[in-house]
Write a protein that holds these residues in place. Sequence first.
Motif, PDB file in Angstrom:
ATOM      1  N   PHE A 113       0.942  -1.041  -0.037  1.00 42.23           N
ATOM      2  CA  PHE A 113      -0.018  -0.001   0.071  1.00 42.23           C
ATOM      3  C   PHE A 113       0.907   1.402  -0.111  1.00 42.23           C
ATOM      4  O   PHE A 113       0.600   2.191  -0.743  1.00 42.23           O
ATOM      5  CB  PHE A 113      -0.964   0.110   1.159  1.00 42.23           C
ATOM      6  N   PHE A 114       1.912   1.334   0.797  1.00 43.36           N
ATOM      7  CA  PHE A 114       2.790   2.409   1.052  1.00 43.36           C
ATOM      8  C   PHE A 114       3.365   2.600  -0.287  1.00 43.36           C
ATOM      9  O   PHE A 114       3.851   3.797  -0.758  1.00 43.36           O
ATOM     10  CB  PHE A 114       3.627   2.332   2.115  1.00 43.36           C
ATOM     11  N   LYS A 115       3.820   1.544  -0.787  1.00 41.04           N
ATOM     12  CA  LYS A 115       4.649   1.656  -2.181  1.00 41.04           C
ATOM     13  C   LYS A 115       3.744   2.334  -3.289  1.00 41.04           C
ATOM     14  O   LYS A 115       4.098   2.924  -4.077  1.00 41.04           O
ATOM     15  CB  LYS A 115       5.090   0.144  -2.466  1.00 41.04           C
ATOM     16  N   ASN A 146       3.057   5.980  -2.441  1.00 37.38           N
ATOM     17  CA  ASN A 146       4.243   6.477  -2.941  1.00 37.38           C
ATOM     18  C   ASN A 146       4.272   6.858  -4.083  1.00 37.38           C
ATOM     19  O   ASN A 146       4.536   8.058  -4.662  1.00 37.38           O
ATOM     20  CB  ASN A 146       5.719   6.145  -2.320  1.00 37.38           C
ATOM     21  N   GLU A 147       4.004   5.621  -5.139  1.00 32.19           N
ATOM     22  CA  GLU A 147       3.943   5.875  -6.682  1.00 32.19           C
ATOM     23  C   GLU A 147       2.954   7.177  -6.891  1.00 32.19           C
ATOM     24  O   GLU A 147       3.307   7.939  -7.755  1.00 32.19           O
ATOM     25  CB  GLU A 147       3.753   4.611  -7.171  1.00 32.19           C
ATOM     26  N   LEU A 148       1.569   6.892  -6.387  1.00 36.28           N
ATOM     27  CA  LEU A 148       0.691   7.822  -6.617  1.00 36.28           C
ATOM     28  C   LEU A 148       0.945   9.289  -6.239  1.00 36.28           C
ATOM     29  O   LEU A 148       0.887  10.242  -6.851  1.00 36.28           O
ATOM     30  CB  LEU A 148      -0.460   7.488  -5.723  1.00 36.28           C
ATOM     31  N   GLN A 184      -2.971  13.555   5.071  1.00 37.18           N
ATOM     32  CA  GLN A 184      -2.371  12.462   5.999  1.00 37.18           C
ATOM     33  C   GLN A 184      -3.534  11.907   6.717  1.00 37.18           C
ATOM     34  O   GLN A 184      -3.399  10.578   6.986  1.00 37.18           O
ATOM     35  CB  GLN A 184      -1.217  13.102   6.788  1.00 37.18           C
ATOM     36  N   SER A 185      -4.766  12.361   6.965  1.00 31.82           N
ATOM     37  CA  SER A 185      -5.584  11.829   7.796  1.00 31.82           C
ATOM     38  C   SER A 185      -6.298  10.841   6.965  1.00 31.82           C
ATOM     39  O   SER A 185      -6.847   9.639   7.463  1.00 31.82           O
ATOM     40  CB  SER A 185      -6.756  12.915   8.213  1.00 31.82           C
ATOM     41  N   GLU A 186      -6.348  11.246   5.704  1.00 27.85           N
ATOM     42  CA  GLU A 186      -7.204   9.902   4.734  1.00 27.85           C
ATOM     43  C   GLU A 186      -6.240   8.878   4.807  1.00 27.85           C
ATOM     44  O   GLU A 186      -6.516   7.747   4.847  1.00 27.85           O
ATOM     45  CB  GLU A 186      -7.405  10.521   3.625  1.00 27.85           C
ATOM     46  N   ILE A 187      -4.968   9.005   4.647  1.00 27.86           N
ATOM     47  CA  ILE A 187      -3.916   7.846   4.765  1.00 27.86           C
ATOM     48  C   ILE A 187      -4.055   7.149   6.006  1.00 27.86           C
ATOM     49  O   ILE A 187      -4.262   5.952   5.999  1.00 27.86           O
ATOM     50  CB  ILE A 187      -2.682   8.188   4.340  1.00 27.86           C
ATOM     51  N   ASP A 188      -4.224   7.926   7.128  1.00 30.13           N
ATOM     52  CA  ASP A 188      -4.049   7.175   8.345  1.00 30.13           C
ATOM     53  C   ASP A 188      -5.394   6.397   8.580  1.00 30.13           C
ATOM     54  O   ASP A 188      -5.677   5.350   9.127  1.00 30.13           O
ATOM     55  CB  ASP A 188      -4.104   8.331   9.461  1.00 30.13           C
ATOM     56  N   ASN A 189      -6.781   6.795   8.024  1.00 35.41           N
ATOM     57  CA  ASN A 189      -7.949   6.139   7.980  1.00 35.41           C
ATOM     58  C   ASN A 189      -7.705   4.697   7.242  1.00 35.41           C
ATOM     59  O   ASN A 189      -8.265   3.903   7.647  1.00 35.41           O
ATOM     60  CB  ASN A 189      -8.876   6.938   7.405  1.00 35.41           C
ATOM     61  N   LEU A 190      -7.055   4.952   6.060  1.00 33.82           N
ATOM     62  CA  LEU A 190      -7.069   3.728   5.223  1.00 33.82           C
ATOM     63  C   LEU A 190      -6.218   2.551   5.945  1.00 33.82           C
ATOM     64  O   LEU A 190      -6.452   1.341   5.880  1.00 33.82           O
ATOM     65  CB  LEU A 190      -6.144   3.903   4.051  1.00 33.82           C
ATOM     66  N   HIS A 201      -8.247  -6.484   0.896  1.00 30.05           N
ATOM     67  CA  HIS A 201      -6.882  -6.214   0.496  1.00 30.05           C
ATOM     68  C   HIS A 201      -6.957  -5.914  -1.161  1.00 30.05           C
ATOM     69  O   HIS A 201      -6.272  -4.968  -1.510  1.00 30.05           O
ATOM     70  CB  HIS A 201      -5.822  -6.940   0.935  1.00 30.05           C
ATOM     71  N   ALA A 202      -7.372  -6.885  -1.583  1.00 26.43           N
ATOM     72  CA  ALA A 202      -7.408  -7.019  -3.200  1.00 26.43           C
ATOM     73  C   ALA A 202      -8.215  -5.670  -3.585  1.00 26.43           C
ATOM     74  O   ALA A 202      -7.764  -5.194  -4.622  1.00 26.43           O
ATOM     75  CB  ALA A 202      -8.013  -8.252  -3.650  1.00 26.43           C
ATOM     76  N   ASP A 203      -9.514  -5.333  -3.038  1.00 26.96           N
ATOM     77  CA  ASP A 203     -10.075  -4.154  -3.354  1.00 26.96           C
ATOM     78  C   ASP A 203      -9.354  -2.865  -3.166  1.00 26.96           C
ATOM     79  O   ASP A 203      -9.242  -1.859  -4.001  1.00 26.96           O
ATOM     80  CB  ASP A 203     -11.405  -4.085  -2.762  1.00 26.96           C
ATOM     81  N   LEU A 204      -8.633  -2.887  -2.192  1.00 28.16           N
ATOM     82  CA  LEU A 204      -7.680  -1.631  -2.036  1.00 28.16           C
ATOM     83  C   LEU A 204      -6.816  -1.420  -3.069  1.00 28.16           C
ATOM     84  O   LEU A 204      -6.601  -0.440  -3.478  1.00 28.16           O
ATOM     85  CB  LEU A 204      -7.137  -1.859  -0.640  1.00 28.16           C
ATOM     86  N   LEU A 205      -5.996  -2.445  -3.126  1.00 28.63           N
ATOM     87  CA  LEU A 205      -4.929  -2.407  -4.156  1.00 28.63           C
ATOM     88  C   LEU A 205      -5.346  -2.150  -5.709  1.00 28.63           C
ATOM     89  O   LEU A 205      -4.953  -1.410  -6.380  1.00 28.63           O
ATOM     90  CB  LEU A 205      -4.061  -3.856  -4.295  1.00 28.63           C
ATOM     91  N   THR A 206      -6.827  -2.791  -5.814  1.00 30.76           N
ATOM     92  CA  THR A 206      -7.106  -2.501  -7.261  1.00 30.76           C
ATOM     93  C   THR A 206      -7.743  -1.003  -7.256  1.00 30.76           C
ATOM     94  O   THR A 206      -7.447  -0.315  -8.347  1.00 30.76           O
ATOM     95  CB  THR A 206      -8.680  -3.290  -7.455  1.00 30.76           C
ATOM     96  N   SER A 207      -8.136  -0.466  -6.135  1.00 31.19           N
ATOM     97  CA  SER A 207      -8.389   0.912  -6.178  1.00 31.19           C
ATOM     98  C   SER A 207      -7.279   1.847  -6.205  1.00 31.19           C
ATOM     99  O   SER A 207      -7.361   2.865  -7.010  1.00 31.19           O
ATOM    100  CB  SER A 207      -9.290   1.476  -4.881  1.00 31.19           C
ATOM    101  N   MET A 208      -6.279   1.408  -5.484  1.00 27.09           N
ATOM    102  CA  MET A 208      -4.827   2.312  -5.586  1.00 27.09           C
ATOM    103  C   MET A 208      -4.477   2.141  -7.171  1.00 27.09           C
ATOM    104  O   MET A 208      -3.989   3.026  -7.767  1.00 27.09           O
ATOM    105  CB  MET A 208      -3.705   1.514  -4.888  1.00 27.09           C
ATOM    106  N   ASP A 209      -4.397   0.903  -7.931  1.00 27.84           N
ATOM    107  CA  ASP A 209      -4.080   0.926  -9.262  1.00 27.84           C
ATOM    108  C   ASP A 209      -4.883   1.696 -10.014  1.00 27.84           C
ATOM    109  O   ASP A 209      -4.476   2.352 -11.107  1.00 27.84           O
ATOM    110  CB  ASP A 209      -4.106  -0.606  -9.824  1.00 27.84           C
TER     111      ASP A 209
END
Length: 605
Positions: A335-337, A340-342, A356-362, A373-381
Amino acid sequence: MENTEKKNIQMGSFQTPIGMRSSTLLETSCGYLLQELQKIWNEVGQDQFEREKVLLDLEQECLEVYRKKVDTANTSRARLHQELAEAEAEFTHLLLSLGERSLPGRPEKMVGTLKEQLDSLTPALREMRLRKEDRVNKFRAVQGQIQKISAEIAGQSEYEDLSSNVMVNENDLSPKKLEEYQTELQRLHNEKNERLMRVEKYIDAVHNLSLILGTDASMVITKVHPSLNELCGIAKNISNSILAKLNSTVESLGEEKQRRLEKLHHLGKALTNLWDLMDTPYKDRQSFSHVTGLLSLSSAEVSDPGSLTLHIIQQAEAEVKRLDQLKASKMKELFFKKQNELKEIRNKSHMEIPSQSEIDNLINLINSGEIDHADLLTSMDQQISRAKEEASSRMTIMEKVEKWVLARDEERWLEEYSRDENRYSVSRGAHKNLKRAERARVLVNKIPALVDLLIANTKSWEEERKKTFLYDEVPLLAMLEEYNVLRQEKEEDKQRQREMKKVQSQVVVEQENLFITRPSTSTRRTSIRSVNGGFSNAMPLNRRLSLGLQQLGPHSINSATQGISFIKEGKKAHRQKLFARPGLVSHLRDETASVVSTFSGPQSP
């Protein structure tokens, strides 16, 4: 004597044979006995009346005997007639029941005595009876087979022997009827064979499915019916109910096969995703290649024994569970990777970055397991993809913004250089500064056109995407318009300073003229002080303006004005909301104007 002769005549009449039964031996015997009786009577002196009575009794007794013999003969003749009629009737019935027109060897016409006729008919009747018995046996055998196969089809063959219950209709033993029974028997044989083939097909299907699923086929088959198990040694039950049960069993096993295959498909996809997610080596993936190899196969294509056993499913589930646990530990890193890419993409294009508050909530959701986790990574992608797409669309504008930033840096340097009183002195590097100043003036002269082009491109971008173009969370249009306002105000300030300088020059000339006409020391000193005082007041103002403009540093393009810098430093958390208000641009202009006016004053060209 006459009476005696009459009696003798009568006795002679009795002695005469009736029909074919006259015999000399009989006449001799009766006459001898009668003579002996006459002799005895004569010797005894028997009364004539008594003699006649005895002779009459003898006559009656003889008639009675003859009558009985005649009756017996009549009865025998009647019996022969009846036997002959019955034989003919039976013969005719046998001909009809056996479907025969005639029998070779039977006389066409019945001639001779009754016994001769009966004797001539008896062989033919015996032959017909043998034929009937043979035909009945054939009917019984065929009907017995029909009943047996019918019982097998009905599922009763292993419980009852129905051969003794066969009822043959002896009134119709014709070859046609026998052929009908044989045809029915053949049909039943065909149906039985067809049912046996269906049973074998079902049993083969059960064996194949059981091999694939890893179950005991004999147990499954015995559960349907014990006769289907070859070890039982009894005829297979081929009834409709058994066929229905076999069909249901095969369908049930097929459904179980489909369910297990779908489960392994799900597990195989999960394994593949987890392997790809964690970059699992090929060697570690090989141990579950039999699971991932099923992903491209349909249920009909899966035929390898033991490929869908519960043990394989349990192994795959355990591996997925293990990888899930391992994934949870690496999910934050991934997630952090991706975060950071985003962030790098957004920073590079100066786009809005999540707080930072949004990141902390995630992160809290990841730790609590409330987000997949898969949905989160899909969302990040997806976010990364959208960010790349938006960055690509902003590239043209960002290139021009970078040129504008460089031009602003050169403009700022040129302003500082123009305020330097020693810029024309002969010193080391002075000629380089002169050349840079020439290049800077050319570049600064291009800024208005560049800003106008930027404004046009930004407006087009915003209209196309229905959103505001933000540069480091500040609307770019507001920055550009504010820059134009600031530049216009600076031009106006320069114009006012030129006019003020011209006025000051006129005042100096008048003072000099007055000094010449009145050569007073005190007056001269006062005038000089007032003039020097005027310049002394102008110089600090110039320095303050220069310091205010220097605060618009090269690394803070969104601090194009002192007012915008003040808003960014004081209200960073609410920046987006502030710039979304309709009056934001005018507000920034007011803020900037107030700051610039504070540092306004005489400025040397």
